[in-house]
Every structure is written in structure tokens, then in C-alpha cells.
Design an enzyme around this catalytic site. Structure first.
Site, mmCIF file in Angstrom:
data_model
loop_
_atom_site.group_PDB
_atom_site.id
_atom_site.type_symbol
_atom_site.label_atom_id
_atom_site.label_comp_id
_atom_site.label_asym_id
_atom_site.label_seq_id
_atom_site.Cartn_x
_atom_site.Cartn_y
_atom_site.Cartn_z
ATOM 1 C CD GLU A 42 -21.622 -31.193 -17.882
ATOM 2 O OE1 GLU A 42 -22.033 -32.226 -17.324
ATOM 3 O OE2 GLU A 42 -22.305 -30.522 -18.684
ATOM 4 C CG HIS B 180 -17.696 -30.792 -22.090
ATOM 5 N ND1 HIS B 180 -18.321 -31.090 -23.280
ATOM 6 C CD2 HIS B 180 -18.445 -29.822 -21.513
ATOM 7 C CE1 HIS B 180 -19.390 -30.328 -23.409
ATOM 8 N NE2 HIS B 180 -19.495 -29.547 -22.354
ATOM 9 C CG HIS C 210 -19.480 -25.956 -25.765
ATOM 10 N ND1 HIS C 210 -19.892 -24.928 -24.943
ATOM 11 C CD2 HIS C 210 -19.680 -27.086 -25.057
ATOM 12 C CE1 HIS C 210 -20.320 -25.422 -23.790
ATOM 13 N NE2 HIS C 210 -20.189 -26.734 -23.822
ATOM 14 C CD GLU D 126 -4.207 -36.746 -41.879
ATOM 15 O OE1 GLU D 126 -5.283 -36.749 -42.512
ATOM 16 O OE2 GLU D 126 -3.117 -36.479 -42.405
ATOM 17 C CG HIS E 65 -23.754 -29.775 -24.691
ATOM 18 N ND1 HIS E 65 -24.151 -30.199 -23.445
ATOM 19 C CD2 HIS E 65 -22.668 -28.987 -24.455
ATOM 20 C CE1 HIS E 65 -23.356 -29.682 -22.522
ATOM 21 N NE2 HIS E 65 -22.448 -28.945 -23.106
HETATM 22 O O1 2HA Z 1 -20.739 -24.535 -18.852
HETATM 23 O O2 2HA Z 1 -20.069 -26.666 -20.823
HETATM 24 O O3 2HA Z 1 -21.655 -28.667 -20.180
HETATM 25 C C1 2HA Z 1 -20.090 -25.729 -18.702
HETATM 26 C C2 2HA Z 1 -20.561 -26.665 -19.718
HETATM 27 C C3 2HA Z 1 -21.633 -27.578 -19.349
HETATM 28 ZN ZN ZN Z 2 -20.856 -27.990 -22.274
#
Ligand code: 2HA
Ligand code: ZN
Length: 302
Positions: free
Chosen positions: A146, A170, A172, A200, A241
Site C-alpha cells: 500500500e 492502515h 483492520h 470523545e 477492508h
Molecule cells: O496485507 O492490509 O491492504 C496488507 C494489507 C493490504
Molecule cells: Zn489492508
């Protein structure tokens, strides 16, 4: 006269070489000293895995290094002589900048014990068309899949935050992702739902959450779609995602995701219970924003 100070300097440095076979002299001693930026990013990276936000090789983190960190890096490392590697998406506004970034396919879980494999440092070169590896990526790694979106994000958020924001995460986080299955993919609705759940939220993210539709990860297309939303907020949702967040330090970026994930969990439970009977009112949200205007990064849109 007082006795001369003992000549500690050289002996200390030499004594730090544990294995004469492996050492190639003082250069290696400096290379082995932990880099301050890595020392502060690695524990936060590992914590993201412990929180359940970064399974397997999921997620990535990058840090646009300030001069203080760059000085520390350049003093301590023996520069790796690598070729320039072309960027898939040129970044002229980032030419010359240094980034500490997780490697493609690497595990957040390994951030502490395999630091120089999980992370690397690159410098953007060639007018923003290429990068050069400076440190890390042991075993032949390269920056995250990414990287195009991270650099796009840094370019936009550096400008929008007047240089304040340096770190992009980034990950998940499950409760936040679940909301993209239960709610319309609409930036205003998602922002308002979280603001109304926990006081908050409007204090820590008055810029709200901007929603990016489902797009193939690791592409310039997701970087371009993210760019539009990153102009307006430092938090974006990659629908179904994950989340993509920009902040001033590793600690701040972690704390922001932690807050969003907690509010998302509460919101998800409210939805599962059949919806809220009442919420924090718009009136109270306005009073909250008035009361916290001195610490805000921007004004909310309510
Ligand atoms: O595996 O999270 O968005 C990496 C990621 C891709
Ligand atoms: Zn990801």
C-alpha cells in the site's frame, strides 16, 4: 592539576562488538545501535497486533521522519548502496523525504523481535519518481503493497495539517469494518453515528470519517480514491477492508484508532440491539465542540 579524563570513548565503542567474526569494525557498531524512530514505532506496531487489528501480514504503517530522526538515522547507519527503485505513482512534493515503513508481506506480530526485517527506511529521490533503501528490509524486503496510498496520504496530510501529521496507519479493526456491512457507505452518516455514541469522538476527530468505496487493495486506484477523501479528513474507511489514519506520532495514531474502534463496537452493539432509543444530541455535540475549540484540529461539520 586534576587528572586527565580517562579515554573511555574508543574502548566503549570497541567493547560493544560482541563477535569479532561478524563485525566489520566501528561502522557495524553504529549500525547496531537502535534507531530512535524504530524504537518508538516497533512497540506500537506490535500493540496493533495485540489489539487484533493486524492479523497475518495485514496492515501497514509509515512515518515521515522529521529532521531530528533523520539526523539520528544518518549518524548511525552505514548507507546501503542500492539502486533507485521507481514509484508506481510519482510524489514530487515528497522529494527528499525519509520514510520508516513496514515491509510488504511482513507481520506486525514480529515488529519487536525481527525489527530490521519488518521495517525499512527509504528516501524519496529523483524528483519524487523513485526511492532508495537506506536501512532495514533485511532478507530483501521492500515497502508495503500500500506504499502508493501511504505516500499519497503523506503528501496530502502534510499539506493539510501544515506538517503536523507524520504517521499513517492502515489496519483492520474488526468493529469498525463491521459498520461498513451494517450502515450505508456514507461519510456524514458514519461520522455522525460515532460522534453521537461517545463524547470523545467529536473532540478527537471533528474532521469525521470519510468513506472510500470497496476497491482492490494495493492499487493506484485505491490511492486516487483515498486522495479525494484525505483532503477532507485524516481518517478514511476502506469499506469492507479497514481504516487508514494519519496523525502526528505513533502514539497519537494508535490512540485515534483505539477511540474509533471503541465507538464502533458500541455502535455495532446498539444496532444489534435494534437501534438507539436516544443518543447524544446535536445540541450537546455543539456544546462539546465549543468547549474544546482550543484543542481541535479543525471544525466539525454538523
Ligand atoms: O496485507 O492490509 O491492504 C496488507 C494489507 C493490504
Ligand atoms: Zn489492508
Amino acid at each position: 592539576p586534576p587528572p586527565p579524563p580517562p579515554p573511555l570513548f574508543f574502548f566503549q565503542a570497541q567493547a560493544a562488538i560482541p563477535d569479532a567474526q561478524e563485525s566489520r569494525g566501528l561502522g557495524d557498531v553504529y549500525k547496531r545501535q537502535p534507531l530512535k524512530c524504530v524504537e518508538s514505532l516497533a512497540p506500537i506496531t506490535r500493540l496493533c497486533w495485540e489489539m487484533g487489528w493486524n492479523e497475518i501480514n495485514g496492515g501497514n504503517i509509515s512515518w515521515r521522519l522529521s529532521n531530528e530522526h533523520i539526523d539520528n538515522v544518518l549518524k548511525q547507519i552505514v548507507k546501503i548502496d542500492e539502486d533507485f527503485i521507481k514509484l508506481s505513482k510519482p510524489q514530487p512534493t515528497l522529494d527528499g523525504e525519509y520514510f520508516l515503513v513496514t515491509g510488504s508481506g511482513k507481520y506486525f506480530r514480529h515488529a519487536i523481535e525481527k525489527t530490521d526485517e519488518v521495517f525499512g527506511i527509504v528516501q524519496i529521490k529523483d524528483g519524487g519518481n523513485s526511492y532508495q533503501k537506506i536501512w532495514g528490509f533485511k532478507g530483501g524486503g521492500k515497502p508495503t503493497s500500500e506504499f502508493a496510498t501511504h505516500l499519497t496520504g503523506h503528501s496530502i496530510r502534510k499539506r493539510q495539517s501544515k506538517g503536523r501529521e507524520e504517521v499513517i496507519l492502515h489496519c483492520h479493526p474488526p468493529e469498525f469494518i463491521i459498520l461498513s456491512f451494517l450502515m450505508p457507505l456514507d461519510s456524514s452518516l458514519v461520522s455522525l453515528a460515532l460522534w453521537k455514541t461517545m463524547p470523545e469522538c467529536i473532540v478527537f476527530f471533528p474532521d469525521g470519517i470519510r468513506v472510500v468505496p470497496p476497491i482492490l487493495p494495493g492499487t493506484n486506484k485505491i490511492a486516487d480514491a483515498s486522495a479525494i477523501e484525505l483532503e477532507k479528513s485524516r481518517i478514511i474507511s476502506w469499506s469492507h477492508h479497514g481504516i487508514f489514519v494519519s496523525e502526528e506520532s505513533p502514539d497519537a495514531v494508535f490512540s485515534l484508532v483505539e477511540t474509533i474502534e471503541k465507538a464502533s463496537a458500541m455502535q455495532r452493539k446498539i444496532i444489534a440491539a435494534g437501534g438507539a432509543k436516544q443518543t447524544i444530541s446535536l445540541q450537546l455535540l455543539r456544546e462539546l465542540t465549543d468547549a474544546t475549540k482550543n484543542i481541535r484540529v479543525c471544525d466539525p461539520d454538523i
